[in-house]
Motif scaffolding. Structure first.
Motif, PDB file in Angstrom:
ATOM      1  N   ILE A 136       0.850  -1.194   0.000  1.00  0.00           N
ATOM      2  CA  ILE A 136       0.000   0.000   0.000  1.00  0.00           C
ATOM      3  C   ILE A 136       0.887   1.248   0.000  1.00  0.00           C
ATOM      4  N   LYS A 137       0.676   2.101  -0.959  1.00  0.00           N
ATOM      5  CA  LYS A 137       1.492   3.307  -1.118  1.00  0.00           C
ATOM      6  C   LYS A 137       1.135   4.337  -0.047  1.00  0.00           C
ATOM      7  N   VAL A 138       2.165   4.988   0.488  1.00  0.00           N
ATOM      8  CA  VAL A 138       1.964   6.009   1.515  1.00  0.00           C
ATOM      9  C   VAL A 138       2.608   7.319   1.076  1.00  0.00           C
ATOM     10  N   HIS A 139       1.840   8.400   1.112  1.00  0.00           N
ATOM     11  CA  HIS A 139       2.344   9.742   0.844  1.00  0.00           C
ATOM     12  C   HIS A 139       2.655  10.404   2.192  1.00  0.00           C
ATOM     13  N   PHE A 140       3.942  10.626   2.459  1.00  0.00           N
ATOM     14  CA  PHE A 140       4.358  11.278   3.696  1.00  0.00           C
ATOM     15  C   PHE A 140       4.631  12.756   3.430  1.00  0.00           C
TER      16      PHE A 140
END
Length: 300
Positions: free
Chosen positions: A54-58
């Motif tokens: 699952i891609k995470v935008h920090f």
């Protein structure tokens, strides 16, 4: 099609647990989920998301009042054709609502109210202002029937928008297990702050010890809230425990990743909070066949 989930961080809180549980369940069903978070230093659940790719935008938020997360959300929404946006907790809800307003986006937005009002306290002006932005959302999701009723009483214009979806629990992970229980041991699973009522639990333990000349052992699993008020409260609780000779009966276990295993080792779960939405720990204890001692508030 992709879903965007907006939350503050991946710490060990109940809201974070529900968000991650939902994202992983969607991923198992072939859906694409992305996360947007602004406190990357809290990463208790990050490994689980990595397992599901699952891609995470920090986007790190370095001050309390910062528009950086809003601007980053605006950019994300403009660049991606999200099927829906789901936000949890007060500040992430506000950021998602403002971003949707700025972009004139038609993407459905679902904001989640994860806690509840106190019975004897009216919402603050800040809370009322924040909740007026719920006009931008398509649905307001409460995790308790009590909170839904209270919001509908306070905001007539939300009558048709507010719904209740109670918390989920992984019954494959949390189920009765035949493990040897620790006799006269009580388990608490909660963050440590004023609302979770650790001080009164310590006072009750002291009263019990005075009356019966022994005390059950309490193990408290959960992270410390880091706000100054909470840190002062925690200091007070620790002092009380030491001053009343309760150190041998009280154990601070910190964050634990094996809560499902702990559930089968204790006599009962105790949950003494002053207010609740729909407590994850209680759902998980009941699914594990563990008796629950719980405060008489809200949906409890």
């Amino acid at each position: 099609m992709t879903y965007l989930f907006v939350i503050d961080h991946f710490g060990s809180g109940g809201a974070q647990r529900q968000m991650v549980l939902l994202a992983c369940a969607l991923a198992e069903r072939g859906k694409t989920v992305e996360f947007f978070v602004y406190y990357p230093q809290h990463n208790f659940y990050l490994d689980l998301l990595t397992q599901y790719d699952i891609k995470v935008h920090f986007v790190e938020k370095k001050s309390r009042f910062s528009i950086k997360p809003i601007l980053a959300l605006v950019k994300l929404i403009k660049q991606n054709n999200y099927q829906a946006i789901l936000s949890f907790l007060n500040t992430p809800n506000f950021y998602a609502e403002i971003a949707k307003l700025i972009t004139f986006s038609n993407t459905p937005l679902f904001v989640s109210e994860r806690s509840c009002y106190l019975d004897d306290k009216s919402p603050s002006l800040m809370t009322k202002c924040r909740e007026n932005f719920h006009r931008i959302a398509n649905k307001v999701v409460c995790n308790s029937h009590y909170q839904k009723t209270q919001i509908q009483k306070r905001y007539s214009w939300l009558q048709e928008s507010v719904i209740t979806i109670i918390n989920g629990v992984d019954t494959d992970k949390f189920s009765p297990k035949n493990m040897k229980k620790k006799p006269k041991h009580l388990l608490v699973v909660a963050r440590i702050d004023q609302g979770k009522n650790a001080l009164n639990l310590a006072k009750a333990l002291d009263l019990f010890k005075q009356k019966h000349n022994w005390a059950p052992e309490i193990t408290w699993v959960g992270r410390e809230d880091q706000t100054p008020a909470s840190q002062q409260y925690i200091k007070h609780v620790r002092q009380y425990i030491t001053e009343h000779d309760l150190d041998e009966s009280w154990h601070w276990a910190g964050e634990c990743s094996n809560v499902s295993e702990l559930m089968s080792q204790y006599t009962a779960l105790i949950h003494p909070s002053f207010y609740e939405g729909f407590p994850n720990a209680v759902c998980e204890a009941l699914a594990s066949g563990l008796p629950v001692l719980i405060s008489n508030v809200n949906d409890n």
